[in-house]
Write a protein that holds these residues in place. Structure first.
Motif, PDB file in Angstrom:
ATOM      1  N   PRO A 157     -16.229   2.762   7.287  1.00 44.78           N
ATOM      2  CA  PRO A 157     -17.181   3.562   8.074  1.00 44.78           C
ATOM      3  C   PRO A 157     -16.638   4.969   8.301  1.00 44.78           C
ATOM      4  CG  PRO A 157     -16.840   1.398   9.064  1.00 44.78           C
ATOM      5  CD  PRO A 157     -15.819   1.530   7.970  1.00 44.78           C
ATOM      6  N   GLU A 158     -17.521   5.926   8.455  1.00 46.94           N
ATOM      7  CA  GLU A 158     -17.099   7.314   8.614  1.00 46.94           C
ATOM      8  C   GLU A 158     -16.205   7.516   9.835  1.00 46.94           C
ATOM      9  OE1 GLU A 158     -20.304  10.035   8.572  1.00 46.94           O
ATOM     10  OE2 GLU A 158     -20.948   9.550   6.531  1.00 46.94           O
ATOM     11  N   ASP A 159     -16.447   6.732  10.884  1.00 48.00           N
ATOM     12  CA  ASP A 159     -15.637   6.894  12.095  1.00 48.00           C
ATOM     13  C   ASP A 159     -14.381   6.022  12.081  1.00 48.00           C
ATOM     14  OD1 ASP A 159     -16.789   4.410  12.378  1.00 48.00           O
ATOM     15  OD2 ASP A 159     -17.663   4.784  14.361  1.00 48.00           O
ATOM     16  N   TYR A 160     -14.176   5.255  11.014  1.00 49.94           N
ATOM     17  CA  TYR A 160     -13.018   4.368  10.877  1.00 49.94           C
ATOM     18  C   TYR A 160     -12.875   3.420  12.080  1.00 49.94           C
ATOM     19  CZ  TYR A 160     -11.564   7.142   6.870  1.00 49.94           C
ATOM     20  OH  TYR A 160     -11.515   7.766   5.656  1.00 49.94           O
ATOM     21  N   ALA A 161     -13.988   2.978  12.604  1.00 51.43           N
ATOM     22  CA  ALA A 161     -13.995   1.996  13.689  1.00 51.43           C
ATOM     23  C   ALA A 161     -14.433   0.667  13.096  1.00 51.43           C
ATOM     24  CB  ALA A 161     -14.931   2.428  14.811  1.00 51.43           C
TER      25      ALA A 161
ATOM     26  N   PHE B 265      -2.816   5.710   5.205  1.00 51.45           N
ATOM     27  CA  PHE B 265      -3.219   4.825   6.304  1.00 51.45           C
ATOM     28  C   PHE B 265      -3.996   5.620   7.348  1.00 51.45           C
ATOM     29  CE2 PHE B 265       0.324   1.781   5.187  1.00 51.45           C
ATOM     30  CZ  PHE B 265      -0.512   0.708   4.928  1.00 51.45           C
ATOM     31  N   VAL B 266      -5.056   5.006   7.850  1.00 44.52           N
ATOM     32  CA  VAL B 266      -5.848   5.597   8.931  1.00 44.52           C
ATOM     33  C   VAL B 266      -5.862   4.608  10.091  1.00 44.52           C
ATOM     34  CG1 VAL B 266      -8.109   6.458   9.633  1.00 44.52           C
ATOM     35  CG2 VAL B 266      -7.288   6.858   7.305  1.00 44.52           C
TER      36      VAL B 266
ATOM     37  N   ASP C  14      -6.659   3.725   3.073  1.00 39.94           N
ATOM     38  CA  ASP C  14      -7.705   4.610   2.571  1.00 39.94           C
ATOM     39  C   ASP C  14      -7.299   5.252   1.254  1.00 39.94           C
ATOM     40  OD1 ASP C  14     -10.295   5.597   2.980  1.00 39.94           O
ATOM     41  OD2 ASP C  14      -9.568   7.488   3.813  1.00 39.94           O
ATOM     42  N   GLY C  15      -6.440   4.552   0.503  1.00 38.61           N
ATOM     43  CA  GLY C  15      -5.932   5.121  -0.741  1.00 38.61           C
ATOM     44  C   GLY C  15      -6.592   4.580  -1.983  1.00 38.61           C
TER      45      GLY C  15
ATOM     46  N   TYR D 227       0.800  -1.223   0.000  1.00 37.79           N
ATOM     47  CA  TYR D 227       0.000   0.000   0.000  1.00 37.79           C
ATOM     48  C   TYR D 227       0.836   1.278   0.000  1.00 37.79           C
ATOM     49  CZ  TYR D 227      -3.363  -3.529   1.487  1.00 37.79           C
ATOM     50  OH  TYR D 227      -4.134  -4.659   1.571  1.00 37.79           O
ATOM     51  N   GLY D 228       1.974   1.246  -0.654  1.00 36.90           N
ATOM     52  CA  GLY D 228       2.768   2.458  -0.786  1.00 36.90           C
ATOM     53  C   GLY D 228       3.617   2.815   0.420  1.00 36.90           C
ATOM     54  N   LEU D 229       3.556   2.014   1.472  1.00 34.21           N
ATOM     55  CA  LEU D 229       4.428   2.253   2.621  1.00 34.21           C
ATOM     56  C   LEU D 229       5.874   2.044   2.191  1.00 34.21           C
ATOM     57  CD1 LEU D 229       4.461   2.840   5.706  1.00 34.21           C
ATOM     58  CD2 LEU D 229       4.477   0.358   6.062  1.00 34.21           C
ATOM     59  N   GLU D 230       6.765   2.931   2.604  1.00 35.69           N
ATOM     60  CA  GLU D 230       8.149   2.891   2.162  1.00 35.69           C
ATOM     61  C   GLU D 230       9.091   2.612   3.316  1.00 35.69           C
ATOM     62  OE1 GLU D 230       8.830   6.603   0.236  1.00 35.69           O
ATOM     63  OE2 GLU D 230       7.486   6.166  -1.446  1.00 35.69           O
ATOM     64  N   VAL D 231      10.237   2.006   2.991  1.00 34.17           N
ATOM     65  CA  VAL D 231      11.222   1.643   4.012  1.00 34.17           C
ATOM     66  C   VAL D 231      11.653   2.856   4.835  1.00 34.17           C
ATOM     67  CG1 VAL D 231      13.556   0.747   4.401  1.00 34.17           C
ATOM     68  CG2 VAL D 231      12.028  -0.408   2.778  1.00 34.17           C
ATOM     69  N   PRO D 232      11.966   4.022   4.237  1.00 32.55           N
ATOM     70  CA  PRO D 232      12.341   5.185   5.059  1.00 32.55           C
ATOM     71  C   PRO D 232      11.255   5.597   6.058  1.00 32.55           C
ATOM     72  CG  PRO D 232      12.982   5.563   2.789  1.00 32.55           C
ATOM     73  CD  PRO D 232      12.146   4.318   2.796  1.00 32.55           C
ATOM     74  N   GLN D 233       9.986   5.361   5.716  1.00 38.44           N
ATOM     75  CA  GLN D 233       8.910   5.671   6.651  1.00 38.44           C
ATOM     76  C   GLN D 233       8.932   4.728   7.845  1.00 38.44           C
ATOM     77  OE1 GLN D 233       5.699   5.335   3.760  1.00 38.44           O
ATOM     78  NE2 GLN D 233       5.436   7.569   3.746  1.00 38.44           N
TER      79      GLN D 233
END
Length: 239
Positions: A103-107, A81-82, A96-97, A19-25
């Motif tokens: 859900p609106e509350d991301y729960a 990411f959320v 979320d990409g 999902y686009g997460l990178e090693v430096p992150q």
């Protein structure tokens, strides 16, 4: 005590992440965690409360704390990411990409088909879950440097020792067959699932993001494979 830091030689910049997460992150999140733990640990020592890790009742409580802190940092590092707003919700990070509707509350209690990333931290050589992770799993191994390394000395670790170290960060996509159910009936523990060494854990160990030399483990041909993988990115290591 010495502030821990990520050594460049232990970083695999060719590791696969979802999902686009990178090693430096990932490295940045670990460094942020190190700074937090160092400052809190120093405050505890200055105030006479002892080392920070002693405030936790059990090792799995430390693991839960480590995974939560890093999950929060990953969400801050990657805009797609959320953080799952539900305590003990699955997965920990919701992607979320794309056009998936959360859900609106991301729960989210349990997402079987929504894209996301589960985070686990453990002091042991494997990872445990209360449900089988079927999707991307990022696993973190850590160690608490509580005692001197001398086999005859039970004194606390010296001041020039980092209080905690992330020894290994692994990532792979899991499915149901990668896990082995552990029935806890007859004990005071809860039912869990454990990654199978030659299946799920093998997939994780093939893809280290951060890996200290001391964290390489396995048996036979698998161990040699992990060592060869480590040697590809660690210039100071040879098989």
């Amino acid at each position: 005590m010495k502030r821990p830091e990520v050594q460049e030689r232990f970083v695999n910049h060719d590791a696969e992440l979802p999902y686009g997460l990178e090693v430096p992150q990932v490295v940045s999140a670990i460094e942020s965690f190190y700074e937090y733990w160092h400052e809190v640990n120093e405050w505890h020592l200055e105030e006479g409360y002892g080392r920070f890790h002693k405030q936790f009742r059990a090792n799995n409580a430390i693991g839960g704390f480590v995974s939560h802190r890093l999950t929060t940092r990953f969400a801050e590092e990657s805009p797609d990411f959320v953080l799952n707003r539900l305590d003990d919700g699955y997965p920990d990070l919701l992607y979320d990409g794309n056009d998936h509707e959360w859900p609106e509350d991301y729960a989210v209690k349990d997402s079987d088909n929504g894209p996301g990333l589960e985070i686990k931290a453990s002091m042991g050589n494997t990872f445990y879950a209360h449900h089988n992770v079927e999707g991307w799993l990022l696993g973190i191994h850590y160690r608490i440097n509580a005692r001197s390394e001398s086999p005859t000395d039970d004194a606390p670790a010296p001041d020039d020792t980092p209080p905690i170290e992330i020894t290994q960060v692994l990532c792979a996509s899991m499915d149901h067959e990668d896990w082995e159910y552990r029935d806890a009936r007859g004990s005071n523990r809860t039912n869990t699932s454990e990654l199978k060494a030659k299946v799920g854990l093998h997939e994780m160990r093939k893809n280290p993001i951060i890996e200290m030399e001391s964290a390489i483990t396995g048996v036979g041909d698998l161990l040699r494979e992990y060592k060869e993988t480590h040697a590809e990115f660690d210039p100071d290591y040879s098989v």
